[in-house]
Design a protein around this motif. Structure first.
Motif, PDB file in Angstrom:
ATOM      1  N   ASP A 150      -0.230  -2.897  -3.441  1.00  0.00           N
ATOM      2  CA  ASP A 150       1.204  -3.155  -3.603  1.00  0.00           C
ATOM      3  C   ASP A 150       1.501  -3.543  -5.052  1.00  0.00           C
ATOM      4  O   ASP A 150       0.652  -4.122  -5.743  1.00  0.00           O
ATOM      5  CB  ASP A 150       1.631  -4.284  -2.657  1.00  0.00           C
ATOM      6  CG  ASP A 150       3.137  -4.389  -2.536  1.00  0.00           C
ATOM      7  OD1 ASP A 150       3.834  -3.395  -2.839  1.00  0.00           O
ATOM      8  OD2 ASP A 150       3.638  -5.460  -2.130  1.00  0.00           O
ATOM      9  N   GLU A 151       2.717  -3.236  -5.497  1.00  0.00           N
ATOM     10  CA  GLU A 151       3.168  -3.551  -6.859  1.00  0.00           C
ATOM     11  C   GLU A 151       2.171  -3.043  -7.900  1.00  0.00           C
ATOM     12  O   GLU A 151       1.828  -3.727  -8.868  1.00  0.00           O
ATOM     13  CB  GLU A 151       3.370  -5.067  -7.011  1.00  0.00           C
ATOM     14  CG  GLU A 151       4.361  -5.670  -6.034  1.00  0.00           C
ATOM     15  CD  GLU A 151       5.772  -5.147  -6.198  1.00  0.00           C
ATOM     16  OE1 GLU A 151       6.064  -4.495  -7.224  1.00  0.00           O
ATOM     17  OE2 GLU A 151       6.590  -5.363  -5.292  1.00  0.00           O
ATOM     18  N   PHE A 152       1.716  -1.817  -7.727  1.00  0.00           N
ATOM     19  CA  PHE A 152       0.672  -1.292  -8.601  1.00  0.00           C
ATOM     20  C   PHE A 152       1.148  -1.093 -10.030  1.00  0.00           C
ATOM     21  O   PHE A 152       0.334  -1.008 -10.960  1.00  0.00           O
ATOM     22  CB  PHE A 152       0.132   0.029  -8.037  1.00  0.00           C
ATOM     23  CG  PHE A 152      -1.122   0.504  -8.702  1.00  0.00           C
ATOM     24  CD1 PHE A 152      -2.324  -0.162  -8.497  1.00  0.00           C
ATOM     25  CD2 PHE A 152      -1.112   1.613  -9.536  1.00  0.00           C
ATOM     26  CE1 PHE A 152      -3.486   0.263  -9.118  1.00  0.00           C
ATOM     27  CE2 PHE A 152      -2.275   2.048 -10.150  1.00  0.00           C
ATOM     28  CZ  PHE A 152      -3.463   1.374  -9.938  1.00  0.00           C
ATOM     29  N   HIS A 153       2.463  -1.036 -10.241  1.00  0.00           N
ATOM     30  CA  HIS A 153       2.964  -0.822 -11.601  1.00  0.00           C
ATOM     31  C   HIS A 153       2.628  -1.966 -12.548  1.00  0.00           C
ATOM     32  O   HIS A 153       2.693  -1.804 -13.765  1.00  0.00           O
ATOM     33  CB  HIS A 153       4.488  -0.621 -11.568  1.00  0.00           C
ATOM     34  CG  HIS A 153       5.242  -1.852 -11.166  1.00  0.00           C
ATOM     35  ND1 HIS A 153       5.471  -2.172  -9.845  1.00  0.00           N
ATOM     36  CD2 HIS A 153       5.807  -2.836 -11.894  1.00  0.00           C
ATOM     37  CE1 HIS A 153       6.149  -3.295  -9.782  1.00  0.00           C
ATOM     38  NE2 HIS A 153       6.361  -3.732 -11.005  1.00  0.00           N
ATOM     39  N   GLU A 154       2.243  -3.134 -12.003  1.00  0.00           N
ATOM     40  CA  GLU A 154       1.885  -4.248 -12.878  1.00  0.00           C
ATOM     41  C   GLU A 154       0.570  -3.982 -13.616  1.00  0.00           C
ATOM     42  O   GLU A 154       0.288  -4.610 -14.645  1.00  0.00           O
ATOM     43  CB  GLU A 154       1.801  -5.544 -12.074  1.00  0.00           C
ATOM     44  CG  GLU A 154       3.147  -5.980 -11.533  1.00  0.00           C
ATOM     45  CD  GLU A 154       3.191  -7.456 -11.222  1.00  0.00           C
ATOM     46  OE1 GLU A 154       2.280  -8.189 -11.630  1.00  0.00           O
ATOM     47  OE2 GLU A 154       4.168  -7.880 -10.571  1.00  0.00           O
ATOM     48  N   ARG A 155      -0.256  -3.099 -13.081  1.00  0.00           N
ATOM     49  CA  ARG A 155      -1.439  -2.580 -13.755  1.00  0.00           C
ATOM     50  C   ARG A 155      -2.347  -3.656 -14.346  1.00  0.00           C
ATOM     51  O   ARG A 155      -2.634  -3.690 -15.538  1.00  0.00           O
ATOM     52  CB  ARG A 155      -1.028  -1.602 -14.869  1.00  0.00           C
ATOM     53  CG  ARG A 155      -0.294  -0.370 -14.371  1.00  0.00           C
ATOM     54  CD  ARG A 155      -1.067   0.383 -13.317  1.00  0.00           C
ATOM     55  NE  ARG A 155      -2.370   0.796 -13.783  1.00  0.00           N
ATOM     56  CZ  ARG A 155      -2.581   1.917 -14.475  1.00  0.00           C
ATOM     57  NH1 ARG A 155      -1.575   2.716 -14.760  1.00  0.00           N
ATOM     58  NH2 ARG A 155      -3.799   2.232 -14.852  1.00  0.00           N
ATOM     59  N   SER A 156      -2.820  -4.539 -13.510  1.00  0.00           N
ATOM     60  CA  SER A 156      -3.786  -5.533 -13.957  1.00  0.00           C
ATOM     61  C   SER A 156      -5.189  -4.926 -13.948  1.00  0.00           C
ATOM     62  O   SER A 156      -5.443  -3.905 -13.308  1.00  0.00           O
ATOM     63  CB  SER A 156      -3.758  -6.760 -13.036  1.00  0.00           C
ATOM     64  OG  SER A 156      -4.306  -6.431 -11.769  1.00  0.00           O
TER      65      SER A 156
END
Length: 311
Positions: A122-128
């Protein structure tokens, strides 16, 4: 009805036919709390469990609590969570919400992910770094050990085609969501006043002119505590509660900040960027942004990364 429910039939079809899929849905569509429960009844899940990754501990706990509430259960029954230093899971748990770091340790300990039917990022756009590593390890497990393992990547702001290519041309499902009118007001900048006073005055104005609760974004814990002290001394409104929200705060206090205000009361949530994604704070009608953010910056002279406050 949440907008995401319109996209769930297409998502179920995509995951029935393929082992990977990408879901793009705007903020507030309901993907975080609706999708895992909707997939739980699919035949390919069987007796396995669904593991969903969240970028922050607060988001993981909040998502688990909301899904458990939807089922009319306590956290730790059908839906549980595991984060650093805290977990609520049981033998009955079928949906497990974990932070990205916890998943990395989980898959390193058990590369085959025994008993796991689907992994949701989930929320993969944060790209940690942890999320990218977790996806790489999950793809390795899928290709070498578990050809039946399903992988779903979800995000609100994501280039679906690029992630689809990364996952072997996985099908992309989109939810249009709902848009509401938003009015933006710029209050200007008075550098003669300290930040907490500028923010405090903006909160006073918002409470006087608008209804509902207020969410205030500040760069860090120090600014939050100073703004809280300023408001506690000068705010003469007995129906308003002040609620700080940052990563180092006690979990019970974090949960109190996320919960809706009691009937007849309003809430001012003073938060860092922890509240930017993965969270929906009910009752908020006004968002105040202090215009500052604390970001990591690499210092070539020292070879170290330090936090810097920037506009």
């Amino acid at each position: 009805m949440l907008p995401i429910f319109q996209a769930i039939p297409a998502l179920k079809g995509a995951l029935s036919d393929r082992e990977t899929a990408v879901l793009v849905a705007p903020p507030g569509a309901g993907k975080t709390t609706a999708v895992p429960l909707a997939l739980l009844g699919e035949s390919w899940v069987g007796d396995g469990k669904i593991v969903m990754l969240e970028p922050r501990r607060l988001a993981a706990r909040a998502a688990a609590a909301r899904m458990a509430q939807t089922l009319g259960e306590a956290v730790g029954e059908t839906v549980g969570f595991r984060v650093r230093l805290q977990s609520k899971v049981s033998a009955k748990t079928r949906v497990e919400v974990v932070t990205e770091g916890v998943f990395t340790r989980m898959i390193l300990d058990d590369p085959g992910l025994d008993g796991v039917a689907c992994v949701i990022f989930d929320e993969f756009h944060e790209r940690s770094l942890d999320a990218d590593l977790g996806l790489a390890l999950a793809r390795d497990s899928q290709g070498l050990l578990r050809d039946d393992l399903k992988i779903l990547v979800m995000s609100a702001t994501l280039d679906g085609a690029r992630v689809s290519a990364l996952l072997g041309d996985a099908p992309v499902v989109e939810s249009q969501g709902r848009m509401f009118p938003v009015e933006t007001r710029y209050l200007g900048r008075n550098d003669r006043l300290r930040l907490e006073e500028r923010v405090g005055r903006a909160v006073e104005r918002a409470l006087a002119e608008e209804t509902g609760s207020v969410l205030v974004f500040l760069p860090g814990q120090g600014e939050i505590r100073r703004a809280e002290s300023w408001l506690a001394e000068r705010l003469r409104r007995p129906d308003v509660d002040l609620a700080p929200l940052y990563g180092a705060l006690d979990p019970a206090e974090q949960d109190r900040a996320v919960q809706p205000a009691p009937a007849g009361r309003r809430k001012v949530v003073l938060a860092t960027s922890i509240a930017e994604t993965s969270l929906t704070i009910e009752g908020v009608r006004v968002v105040i942004d202090a215009g500052l953010s604390r970001v990591p910056r690499f210092d070539p002279s020292s070879g170290l990364t330090r936090l810097e406050t920037v506009r």
